[in-house]
Design an enzyme around this catalytic site. Structure first.
Site, PDB file in Angstrom:
ATOM      1  N   SER A  73     -41.619  15.290 -75.176  1.00 39.64           N
ATOM      2  CA  SER A  73     -43.024  15.808 -75.774  1.00 39.64           C
ATOM      3  C   SER A  73     -42.942  16.606 -76.754  1.00 39.64           C
ATOM      4  O   SER A  73     -41.948  17.515 -76.631  1.00 39.64           O
ATOM      5  CB  SER A  73     -43.662  16.402 -74.588  1.00 39.64           C
ATOM      6  OG  SER A  73     -44.886  17.016 -74.952  1.00 39.64           O
ATOM      7  N   TYR A 104     -44.223  23.149 -68.569  1.00 38.31           N
ATOM      8  CA  TYR A 104     -43.904  21.869 -69.064  1.00 38.31           C
ATOM      9  C   TYR A 104     -43.157  21.865 -70.246  1.00 38.31           C
ATOM     10  O   TYR A 104     -42.157  20.940 -70.309  1.00 38.31           O
ATOM     11  CB  TYR A 104     -45.381  21.396 -69.283  1.00 38.31           C
ATOM     12  CG  TYR A 104     -45.609  19.975 -69.796  1.00 38.31           C
ATOM     13  CD1 TYR A 104     -45.611  18.793 -68.942  1.00 38.31           C
ATOM     14  CD2 TYR A 104     -45.649  19.563 -71.206  1.00 38.31           C
ATOM     15  CE1 TYR A 104     -45.355  17.841 -69.399  1.00 38.31           C
ATOM     16  CE2 TYR A 104     -45.875  18.565 -71.680  1.00 38.31           C
ATOM     17  CZ  TYR A 104     -45.710  17.170 -70.805  1.00 38.31           C
ATOM     18  OH  TYR A 104     -45.723  16.145 -71.251  1.00 38.31           O
TER      19      TYR A 104
HETATM   20  N1  LIG Z   1     -50.201  11.876 -72.479  1.00 37.81           N
HETATM   21  C1  LIG Z   1     -49.619  12.691 -73.269  1.00 37.81           C
HETATM   22  O1  LIG Z   1     -50.379  13.227 -74.070  1.00 37.81           O
HETATM   23  C2  LIG Z   1     -47.954  12.856 -73.351  1.00 37.81           C
HETATM   24  C3  LIG Z   1     -47.750  13.528 -74.438  1.00 37.81           C
HETATM   25  C4  LIG Z   1     -46.161  13.827 -74.388  1.00 37.81           C
HETATM   26  C5  LIG Z   1     -45.439  13.309 -73.507  1.00 37.81           C
HETATM   27  N2  LIG Z   1     -46.058  12.603 -72.573  1.00 37.81           N
HETATM   28  C6  LIG Z   1     -45.035  12.192 -71.296  1.00 37.81           C
HETATM   29  O2  LIG Z   1     -45.222  10.716 -71.103  1.00 37.81           O
HETATM   30  C7  LIG Z   1     -44.944  10.277 -69.827  1.00 37.81           C
HETATM   31  C8  LIG Z   1     -45.852   9.484 -69.111  1.00 37.81           C
HETATM   32  O3  LIG Z   1     -46.960  10.148 -69.069  1.00 37.81           O
HETATM   33  P1  LIG Z   1     -48.414   9.574 -69.565  1.00 37.81           P
HETATM   34  O4  LIG Z   1     -49.177  10.356 -70.285  1.00 37.81           O
HETATM   35  O5  LIG Z   1     -48.395   7.877 -69.492  1.00 37.81           O
HETATM   36  O6  LIG Z   1     -49.306   9.981 -68.035  1.00 37.81           O
HETATM   37  P2  LIG Z   1     -49.811   9.304 -67.004  1.00 37.81           P
HETATM   38  O7  LIG Z   1     -50.969   8.271 -67.523  1.00 37.81           O
HETATM   39  O8  LIG Z   1     -50.509  10.170 -65.930  1.00 37.81           O
HETATM   40  O9  LIG Z   1     -48.587   8.489 -66.526  1.00 37.81           O
HETATM   41  C9  LIG Z   1     -47.832   9.152 -65.549  1.00 37.81           C
HETATM   42  C10 LIG Z   1     -46.979   8.127 -64.690  1.00 37.81           C
HETATM   43  O10 LIG Z   1     -45.823   9.001 -64.032  1.00 37.81           O
HETATM   44  C11 LIG Z   1     -46.064   8.571 -62.650  1.00 37.81           C
HETATM   45  N3  LIG Z   1     -45.762   9.661 -62.073  1.00 37.81           N
HETATM   46  C12 LIG Z   1     -46.317  10.813 -61.534  1.00 37.81           C
HETATM   47  N4  LIG Z   1     -45.774  11.826 -60.774  1.00 37.81           N
HETATM   48  C13 LIG Z   1     -44.676  11.064 -60.460  1.00 37.81           C
HETATM   49  C14 LIG Z   1     -43.690  11.451 -59.409  1.00 37.81           C
HETATM   50  N5  LIG Z   1     -43.644  12.877 -58.756  1.00 37.81           N
HETATM   51  N6  LIG Z   1     -42.630  10.642 -59.528  1.00 37.81           N
HETATM   52  C15 LIG Z   1     -42.588   9.384 -60.178  1.00 37.81           C
HETATM   53  N7  LIG Z   1     -43.478   9.251 -61.008  1.00 37.81           N
HETATM   54  C16 LIG Z   1     -44.537   9.947 -61.197  1.00 37.81           C
HETATM   55  C17 LIG Z   1     -47.513   8.336 -62.600  1.00 37.81           C
HETATM   56  O11 LIG Z   1     -47.649   7.465 -61.357  1.00 37.81           O
HETATM   57  P3  LIG Z   1     -49.112   7.363 -60.416  1.00 37.81           P
HETATM   58  O12 LIG Z   1     -50.016   6.863 -61.769  1.00 37.81           O
HETATM   59  O13 LIG Z   1     -48.571   5.780 -59.734  1.00 37.81           O
HETATM   60  O14 LIG Z   1     -49.324   8.310 -59.718  1.00 37.81           O
HETATM   61  C18 LIG Z   1     -47.530   7.463 -63.660  1.00 37.81           C
HETATM   62  O15 LIG Z   1     -47.163   5.917 -63.838  1.00 37.81           O
HETATM   63  C19 LIG Z   1     -44.735  11.655 -69.030  1.00 37.81           C
HETATM   64  O16 LIG Z   1     -43.327  11.819 -69.141  1.00 37.81           O
HETATM   65  C20 LIG Z   1     -45.339  12.537 -69.999  1.00 37.81           C
HETATM   66  O17 LIG Z   1     -44.815  13.919 -69.945  1.00 37.81           O
HETATM   67  C21 LIG Z   1     -47.379  12.379 -72.205  1.00 37.81           C
END
Ligand SMILES: NC(=O)c1ccc[n+]([C@@H]2O[C@H](COP(=O)([O-])OP(=O)(O)OC[C@H]3O[C@@H](n4cnc5c(N)ncnc54)[C@H](OP(=O)(O)O)[C@@H]3O)[C@@H](O)[C@H]2O)c1
Length: 251
Positions: free
Chosen positions: A143, A156
């Protein structure tokens, strides 16, 4: 058939990655944490075009004691679905977001973030790497928060900084097997992260877009396209790198 494991493949960025890999005819083991229905929908979507091409498995990255059982299920599916003993791609994408002021931070919250975003992927990869194919590829979803910017993200951000740093060590240690390891650092992306903060507070979106050179926050596909490219042979001489995918956030 090549096979990929995508953690956090039930929603957001991981969902887009799973669907894009599926379109390319790559077998997908996607994991979900709470959203089994969402994960099953993705499997159905992939299987419309490639019957038997995907499976959804439950994984909680914060519970290392469950990893051995998960690994056995992965092996069983590789064998029964694809006749494989190995797999090719690992996308360490599952994670949680959200913030808490540093002075109020509890140990429970700190370790929940750290274990889910860093310690979990670290030890899960250690278990899976034994049966990753030579010349395999790993992508870690880090991130822009790893470089620090907003108050409240003091757990985070460092959890993601650890992931980025680990990427380089892993790239070095796995290089004898010609396994490439890279990370990507998304800026703000409209997903469910932080308990669906962008859906609950759409007013947070424009101020972030205003701080983004290209004028919008990301969509999952903006990031997924880069992850899928990184896995491809066109990036065959790229390892130990972190690529910001943010539209120029805070440029
Ligand atoms: N969105 C942003 O702005 C952003 C920016 C930078 C980095 N990221 C990173 O991108 C990655 C994906 O996140 P996203 O933005 O796509 O968010 P998201 O829509 O909330 O997706 C998160 C995914 O991780 C899973 N997850 C949650 N808790 C978990 C656990 N304890 N063990 C295993 N899996 C778990 C969720 O599963 P369920 O839905 O089935 O619970 C979901 O599939 C993350 O690592 C996040 O830190 C996101």
């Amino acid at each position: 058939m090549k096979v990929a494991i995508v953690t956090g493949g039930s929603n957001g960025i991981g969902k887009s990655v799973a669907l894009e890999l599926g379109k390319k005819g790559i077998g997908v083991i996607l994991t979900y944490h709470s959203d089994q229905r969402g994960a099953d929908d993705i499997v159905r979507e992939i299987e419309k075009k490639h019957p038997g091409g995907a499976v959804a498995l439950k994984l909680d990255l914060s519970k290392r004691e469950t990893f051995e059982e998960f690994v056995q299920l992965v092996k069983k599916n590789l064998d029964e679905r694809w006749g494989r003993k190995t797999f090719d791609y690992l996308v360490n994408n599952g994670g949680i977001g959200g913030g808490m002021p540093f002075v109020e931070m509890t140990e429970e919250y700190f370790f929940k973030i750290l274990n889910t975003n860093f310690t979990g992927p670290f030890f899960l990869t250690q278990s899976l790497i034994r049966f990753m194919e030579e010349e395999g590829k790993i992508i870690n979803t880090s991130s822009t928060s790893s470089r620090g910017s907003f108050p409240g993200y003091s757990a985070y951000g460092p959890s993601k900084a650890a992931l980025t740093s680990w990427t380089r060590y892993l790239a070095k240690e796995l290089s004898p097997r010609k396994i490439r390891v890279n990370s990507i650092s998304p800026g703000p992306v409209h997903t469910n992260l932080g308990d669906g903060v962008f859906d609950k507070h759409p007013e947070f979106i424009q101020p972030l877009a205003d701080q983004t050179a290209l004028g919008k926050i990301g969509s999952p596909i903006d990031v997924a396209n880069v992850i899928v490219s990184f896995l491809s042979d066109e990036f065959g001489w790229v390892t130990a790198q972190d690529l910001e995918v943010s539209g120029g956030f805070l440029l």
